[in-house]
Design a protein around this motif. Sequence first.
Motif, mmCIF file in Angstrom:
data_model
loop_
_atom_site.group_PDB
_atom_site.id
_atom_site.type_symbol
_atom_site.label_atom_id
_atom_site.label_comp_id
_atom_site.label_asym_id
_atom_site.label_seq_id
_atom_site.Cartn_x
_atom_site.Cartn_y
_atom_site.Cartn_z
ATOM 1 N N VAL A 14 0.846 -1.200 0.000
ATOM 2 C CA VAL A 14 0.000 0.000 0.000
ATOM 3 C C VAL A 14 0.877 1.243 0.000
ATOM 4 N N ARG A 15 1.920 1.249 0.799
ATOM 5 C CA ARG A 15 2.816 2.418 0.852
ATOM 6 C C ARG A 15 3.420 2.710 -0.520
ATOM 7 N N LEU A 17 1.960 2.296 -3.314
ATOM 8 C CA LEU A 17 0.907 2.877 -4.146
ATOM 9 C C LEU A 17 0.617 4.334 -3.788
ATOM 10 N N SER A 18 0.973 4.729 -2.583
ATOM 11 C CA SER A 18 0.667 6.075 -2.109
ATOM 12 C C SER A 18 1.242 7.125 -3.054
ATOM 13 N N GLY A 19 0.407 8.083 -3.435
ATOM 14 C CA GLY A 19 0.852 9.155 -4.309
ATOM 15 C C GLY A 19 0.906 8.794 -5.781
ATOM 16 N N THR A 20 0.448 7.604 -6.132
ATOM 17 C CA THR A 20 0.450 7.187 -7.534
ATOM 18 C C THR A 20 -0.987 7.147 -8.055
ATOM 19 N N PRO A 21 -1.148 7.142 -9.368
ATOM 20 C CA PRO A 21 -2.493 7.028 -9.929
ATOM 21 C C PRO A 21 -3.120 5.658 -9.677
ATOM 22 N N ASP A 22 -2.322 4.685 -9.251
ATOM 23 C CA ASP A 22 -2.824 3.334 -9.004
ATOM 24 C C ASP A 22 -3.513 3.187 -7.648
ATOM 25 N N LEU A 23 -3.414 4.195 -6.781
ATOM 26 C CA LEU A 23 -4.065 4.114 -5.473
ATOM 27 C C LEU A 23 -5.579 4.159 -5.680
ATOM 28 N N PRO A 24 -6.302 3.165 -5.182
ATOM 29 C CA PRO A 24 -7.752 3.177 -5.394
ATOM 30 C C PRO A 24 -8.444 4.214 -4.515
ATOM 31 N N LEU A 25 -9.609 4.655 -4.952
ATOM 32 C CA LEU A 25 -10.443 5.541 -4.135
ATOM 33 C C LEU A 25 -11.290 4.728 -3.165
ATOM 34 N N LEU A 26 -11.490 3.449 -3.494
ATOM 35 C CA LEU A 26 -12.327 2.564 -2.702
ATOM 36 C C LEU A 26 -11.605 1.244 -2.474
ATOM 37 N N ALA A 45 -2.320 1.737 6.807
ATOM 38 C CA ALA A 45 -1.604 2.070 5.569
ATOM 39 C C ALA A 45 -2.567 2.619 4.522
ATOM 40 N N TRP A 46 -3.750 1.998 4.373
ATOM 41 C CA TRP A 46 -4.737 2.503 3.420
ATOM 42 C C TRP A 46 -5.145 3.928 3.770
ATOM 43 N N VAL A 47 -5.429 4.167 5.060
ATOM 44 C CA VAL A 47 -5.853 5.495 5.499
ATOM 45 C C VAL A 47 -4.743 6.522 5.262
ATOM 46 N N ARG A 48 -3.534 6.190 5.647
ATOM 47 C CA ARG A 48 -2.401 7.117 5.469
ATOM 48 C C ARG A 48 -2.104 7.389 4.001
ATOM 49 N N ALA A 49 -2.368 6.396 3.151
ATOM 50 C CA ALA A 49 -2.110 6.569 1.715
ATOM 51 C C ALA A 49 -3.142 7.492 1.071
ATOM 52 N N GLY A 50 -4.290 7.671 1.727
ATOM 53 C CA GLY A 50 -5.288 8.588 1.210
ATOM 54 C C GLY A 50 -6.512 7.954 0.584
ATOM 55 N N VAL A 51 -6.727 6.658 0.832
ATOM 56 C CA VAL A 51 -7.922 6.012 0.301
ATOM 57 C C VAL A 51 -9.149 6.676 0.924
ATOM 58 N N ARG A 52 -10.106 7.048 0.093
ATOM 59 C CA ARG A 52 -11.277 7.799 0.568
ATOM 60 C C ARG A 52 -12.349 6.924 1.186
ATOM 61 N N HIS A 53 -12.491 5.683 0.713
ATOM 62 C CA HIS A 53 -13.551 4.796 1.195
ATOM 63 C C HIS A 53 -12.963 3.418 1.475
ATOM 64 N N ILE A 54 -13.207 2.907 2.681
ATOM 65 C CA ILE A 54 -12.777 1.566 3.047
ATOM 66 C C ILE A 54 -13.991 0.862 3.629
ATOM 67 N N ILE A 55 -14.388 -0.216 2.989
ATOM 68 C CA ILE A 55 -15.577 -0.945 3.400
ATOM 69 C C ILE A 55 -15.194 -2.390 3.684
#
Length: 83
Positions: A14-15, A17-26, A45-55
């Motif tokens: 996940v780290r 992916l952070s800051g790349t276009p490959d980081l998912p929004l969900l 890691a998902w939260v710190r990377a900036g993922v907007r939705h985690i379900i």
Amino acid sequence: GYRMADGHFGAESVRRLSGTPDLPLLVFANGCGSVRTDGDPLLLAWVRAGVRHIIGPLHALPDRLGLLFADAFYRELLAGRAI
């Protein structure tokens, strides 16, 4: 982390992916207890990377219920419903 067909996907993945276009929004993680809130390194890691939705479930759930929820969730999402 997640056990994938081609290996392991964990917090370090996940780290990267952070800051790349490959980081998912969900992130939809439908495994038992896949969204634990007890300091789980992958969730953090998902939260710190900036993922907007985690379900995902906080606790264990029967496979059948997970399947029903995933089916309904994706059906609604593909129909254009908002997250």
